[in-house]
Write an enzyme that holds these catalytic residues in place. Structure first.
Site, PDB file in Angstrom:
ATOM      1  N   GLY A  55      54.567  46.826  54.319  1.00  0.00           N
ATOM      2  CA  GLY A  55      55.324  45.612  53.610  1.00  0.00           C
ATOM      3  C   GLY A  55      55.377  44.793  55.348  1.00  0.00           C
ATOM      4  N   CYS A  82      50.731  51.821  56.057  1.00  0.00           N
ATOM      5  CA  CYS A  82      50.710  50.743  56.809  1.00  0.00           C
ATOM      6  C   CYS A  82      51.704  50.562  57.549  1.00  0.00           C
ATOM      7  CB  CYS A  82      50.659  49.187  56.704  1.00  0.00           C
ATOM      8  SG  CYS A  82      50.724  48.039  57.976  1.00  0.00           S
ATOM      9  N   GLU A 172      44.028  51.614  49.709  1.00  0.00           N
ATOM     10  CA  GLU A 172      44.544  50.854  48.182  1.00  0.00           C
ATOM     11  C   GLU A 172      43.594  49.307  47.816  1.00  0.00           C
ATOM     12  OE1 GLU A 172      46.693  50.871  50.480  1.00  0.00           O
ATOM     13  OE2 GLU A 172      47.465  49.731  50.664  1.00  0.00           O
ATOM     14  N   GLY A 225      48.955  35.766  20.641  1.00  0.00           N
ATOM     15  CA  GLY A 225      47.174  35.428  21.308  1.00  0.00           C
ATOM     16  C   GLY A 225      46.514  35.277  22.656  1.00  0.00           C
ATOM     17  N   GLY A 226      47.565  35.757  23.853  1.00  0.00           N
ATOM     18  CA  GLY A 226      47.294  36.396  24.748  1.00  0.00           C
ATOM     19  C   GLY A 226      47.184  37.730  24.778  1.00  0.00           C
ATOM     20  N   ASP A 228      48.580  40.392  25.532  1.00  0.00           N
ATOM     21  CA  ASP A 228      49.898  41.346  25.583  1.00  0.00           C
ATOM     22  C   ASP A 228      49.995  41.374  24.631  1.00  0.00           C
ATOM     23  OD1 ASP A 228      49.195  41.574  28.520  1.00  0.00           O
ATOM     24  OD2 ASP A 228      50.946  41.032  29.464  1.00  0.00           O
ATOM     25  N   LYS A 371      47.530  45.070  33.615  1.00  0.00           N
ATOM     26  CA  LYS A 371      46.987  44.519  32.682  1.00  0.00           C
ATOM     27  C   LYS A 371      45.731  45.030  32.379  1.00  0.00           C
ATOM     28  CE  LYS A 371      46.687  40.583  30.752  1.00  0.00           C
ATOM     29  NZ  LYS A 371      48.415  39.269  30.534  1.00  0.00           N
TER      30      LYS A 371
HETATM   31  N1  GLN Z   1      54.516  45.026  59.001  1.00  0.00           N
HETATM   32  C1  GLN Z   1      54.108  45.351  59.478  1.00  0.00           C
HETATM   33  C2  GLN Z   1      53.039  45.685  60.770  1.00  0.00           C
HETATM   34  O1  GLN Z   1      52.863  43.709  60.790  1.00  0.00           O
HETATM   35  C3  GLN Z   1      53.185  46.683  58.648  1.00  0.00           C
HETATM   36  C4  GLN Z   1      52.380  45.746  57.796  1.00  0.00           C
HETATM   37  C5  GLN Z   1      51.814  46.246  56.934  1.00  0.00           C
HETATM   38  O2  GLN Z   1      52.776  46.513  55.950  1.00  0.00           O
HETATM   39  N2  GLN Z   1      50.338  45.974  56.108  1.00  0.00           N
HETATM   40  O3  GLN Z   1      52.555  46.199  61.194  1.00  0.00           O
END
Ligand code: GLN
Length: 525
Positions: A55, A82, A172, A225-226, A228, A371
Site C-alpha cells: 500500500g 510490503c 507476486e 464483440g469485445g 468479455d 481477464k
Molecule cells: N508505503 C510503504 C513503503 O513505502 C509500503 C510500500 C509498498 O507496499 N509497496 O515502504
C-alpha cells in the site's frame, strides 16, 4: 462441496490483483476485500489463509489503513507483503520507520531462516522485487528474521508457531525470481489447501448456475464483440440457447471486418443457437457525428446513441427477465482501496443502460474472473483465438482514433491503415518467435493506427497529393495505467509505411507516435 478460500486484504497497493491471480494459479480460489472488511465477515468466510497487500501509506502515520490485532489471533495463517508486512509487525509490537536507504527494483536477498516452510526450495540468495521507503527496523516479538538484503535488515520475518509471515518484497511480481514458489509454499503448504479449484470447472459450474437461476426466463445481452461480452454470449448460449437474445450494435466505428466477424460467429450461420440481432446503425452514427470535433462531445454522442439504438431494439423484444452484463473481477474490485464498491460496467462504458431496458434482474456470470481467466473460458467454449486474444478496444471505437470530425471516408482510411499495421506487427512477432523461441522483447501490449487531422502535400505518380497522415502507435504496459513506446524494429515500420501509403488511397504520410503515458494517453482522444 466446500472450497478452500484465501482472502487478499487490500491496502491500496498497485499489484493487488496480481496477488489474487497468483493465488488462483496455485488452484486455490481467492477473493480481494478492502481493509475495511469487518472481522466477523472474515470469520464467517472461514478462509484457509489471509494475505495483506502492499500500500502507498506509511503504517505508522495517523490515519493510515490498519486492521484489528484480532486478525492475527484467529489461528489462520497470515502473509503480509510490503505494507502488509510492515503493518503486521507494527501491530504486533515491532517497529517501522522511514528507511535510511529506500529500495526500488531488483534486489539480491539472502535467506537466513529455515527452509522448511515459506522458503522451502528457495536458494540461499535470490533476486526479488522491492518497492519501499519504509522498513521494519525491529521485527515484532516472537518473530525471527528469515531474510535480509544489503540495505534491508528485515526482508522477511516469521512467527512459525503462529504461522504469521511478513515479507518486505513483492513475490507476486514476476521480477521476483522465486515469487511463485514462495506464494505456493504459503498458499498450498502453510495454509494446507487442497488445490482443487480449477478454471476448467468454471464453465461447467457457471452453466449449471445460469440454468438454475434463469429457469425458462429470457435473457438480453448487449454484445459488443469485445472479449468479455463475447465470452459471456458463448457461455449463455451453451447454458440457455434460444432464451438468449444478443443485440449487436454496429456503430460503424469498429475495426475492419469486425462487424462481419461478430455476425459470423454469433449469427444464424454461426455455431450458437441463439437469437442474434445485428443493428446496422452506421449511418445514424455518422449523421450524429457530422461536424463534431471535440473529443468529449464525440464520446458523449456515441454513448447516447448507443443507448437509443439499444432501447429501440429492447422495446421490440419486450420485457426480459434478465439483463446480462460482462462485468469481470477487475471491474468489481476498484483499483486502489477498493474491494467494497461494485462498479457496474455497461456496454461501451456509457453507464445507465439498465435504466433503459425493462428487465427484472442483472446477471453477471463472469464477475469473479480475471481477464486471462475469461480468455481461458472463451477458448474452452470454442471461441476462435483471434477473438479471445483481441486487444483492448475503446467503447467509442474508431470514433476516438480519428482526430477531429468523424466521417465514413475517414473511418475507411483508419480501418485500412490499422489492418495493415496490425498484420505487419503480428507477422514480425510470429517470425521473431519462430526464430528465437521466445516473444520479441519489443512485443507491444497494444498497437493500432489512428488518423490525424493533418493533411499535407505529397507526390505520388508525379501527381501532387494533399492527404491525411496516419499515426501508428505501439505501447508496452502491464496495467495500462502507465505505458511506454514499444521499440518496433525500424524495418517493420518501413514496411508498414510503404504498405499504407501504397494501399490506402487518401493517406500520404505515416507518423510513429512514440509518446509514453503519462504525459500522453494510449488512445489519441
Ligand atoms: N508505503 C510503504 C513503503 O513505502 C509500503 C510500500 C509498498 O507496499 N509497496 O515502504
Amino acid at each position: 462441496m466446500e472450497q478452500d478460500l484465501v482472502l487478499v486484504i487490500d491496502f491500496g497497493g498497485q499489484y493487488n490483483q496480481l496477488v489474487a491471480r497468483r493465488v488462483r494459479e496455485c488452484n486455490v480460489y481467492c477473493e480481494i476485500y478492502s481493509y475495511k472488511i469487518d472481522i466477523e465477515k472474515i470469520k464467517a468466510m472461514n478462509p484457509k489463509g489471509i494475505i495483506l497487500t502492499g500500500g502507498p501509506n506509511s503504517c505508522y502515520e495517523e490515519g493510515a489503513p490498519t486492521y484489528s490485532k484480532e486478525l492475527f489471533e484467529l489461528g489462520i495463517p497470515v502473509l503480509g507483503l510490503c505494507y502488509g508486512a510492515q503493518l503486521m509487525n507494527l501491530i504486533l509490537g515491532g517497529k517501522v520507520e522511514c528507511a535510511p536507504v529506500r529500495e526500488y527494483g531488483k534486489i539480491e536477498t539472502f535467506i537466513d531462516g529455515s527452509k522448511d516452510a515459506l522458503f522451502a526450495g528457495i536458494p540461499d540468495s535470490t533476486i526479488v522485487w522491492m518497492s519501499h521507503n519504509d522498513y521494519i527496523s525491529q521485527a515484532a516479538p516472537g518473530f525471527e528474521i528469515i531474510a535480509h538484503t544489503a540495505d534491508c535488515p528485515v526482508a522477511a520475518a516469521a512467527n512459525e508457531e503462529k504461522k504469521l509471515y511478513s515479507i518486505q518484497f513483492h513475490p507476486e511480481v514476476l521480477h521476483t525470481v522465486m515469487g511463485k514458489e514462495i506464494l505456493y509454499n504459503f498458499v498450498r503448504n502453510i495454509c494446507q489447501t487442497s488445490g482443487s479449484w480449477k478454471m476448467d470447472s468454471f464453465v461447467e459450474n457457471a452453466i449449471k448456475d445460469i440454468r438454475a437461476k434463469v429457469g425458462d426466463g429470457k435473457v438480453l445481452l448487449a454484445l459488443s464483440g469485445g472479449v468479455d461480452s463475447s465470452v459471456l454470449a458463448a457461455l449463455l448460449a451453451k447454458a440457455i440457447g434460444k432464451q438468449l437474445t444478443c443485440v449487436f450494435v454496429d456503430h460503424g466505428l469498429l475495426r475492419k471486418n469486425e462487424g462481419d466477424e461478430v455476425e459470423e460467429i454469433f449469427g444464424k450461420s454461426g455455431r450458437f443457437d441463439i437469437n442474434f440481432v445485428r443493428v446496422n446503425a452506421q449511418e445514424r452514427y455518422y449523421a450524429k457525428l457530422a461536424g463534431v470535433e471535440e473529443p468529449e462531445r464525440k464520446r458523449k454522442i456515441i454513448g447516447e446513441e448507443f443507448i437509443r439504438v439499444f432501447e429501440e431494439e429492447a422495446k421490440k423484444i419486450g420485457t426480459v427477465d434478465f439483463l446480462a452484463q460482462g462485468t469481470i473481477y477487475p471491474d468489481v474490485v476498484e483499483s486502489g482501496l477498493g474491494g467494497e464498491s461494485a462498479v457496474i460496467k455497461s456496454h461501451h462504458n456509457v453507464g445507465g443502460l439498465p435504466d433503459y431496458v425493462d428487465f427484472k434482474e442483472i446477471i453477471e456470470p463472469l464477475r469473479n474472473l480475471f481477464k486471462d481467466e475469461v480468455r481461458k473460458a472463451g477458448l474452452e467454449l470454442g471461441l476462435p483465438e483471434f477473438l479471445v486474444f483481441r486487444q483492448p478496444f475503446p467503447g467509442p471505437g474508431l470514433g476516438i482514433r480519428i482526430i477531429g470530425e468523424v466521417t465514413a471516408e475517414k473511418v475507411k482510411l483508419v480501418q485500412d491503415a490499422d489492418y495493415i499495421y496490425r498484420e505487419e506487427i503480428d507477422k514480425a512477432l510470429a517470425e521473431y518467435k519462430k526464430e528465437h523461441g521466445t516473444d520479441a522483447p519489443w512485443m507491444p501490449n497494444q498497437y493500432f493506427a489512428a488518423l490525424s487531422n493533418m493533411r499535407s502535400v505529397g507526390v505520388m505518380g508525379d501527381e501532387r497529393t494533399y492527404d491525411y497522415a496516419a499515426v501508428v502507435r505501439a505501447v508496452r504496459t502491464i496495467d495500462f495505467m502507465t505505458a511506454e513506446c514499444a521499440e518496433i524494429p525500424f524495418n517493420v515500420l518501413m514496411t508498414v509505411m510503404n504498405r499504407i501509403i501504397n494501399e490506402v488511397q487518401g493517406i500520404n504520410r505515416v507518423l510513429f507516435d512514440m509518446t509514453s503515458k503519462p504525459p500522453g494517453t494510449i488512445e489519441l482522444e
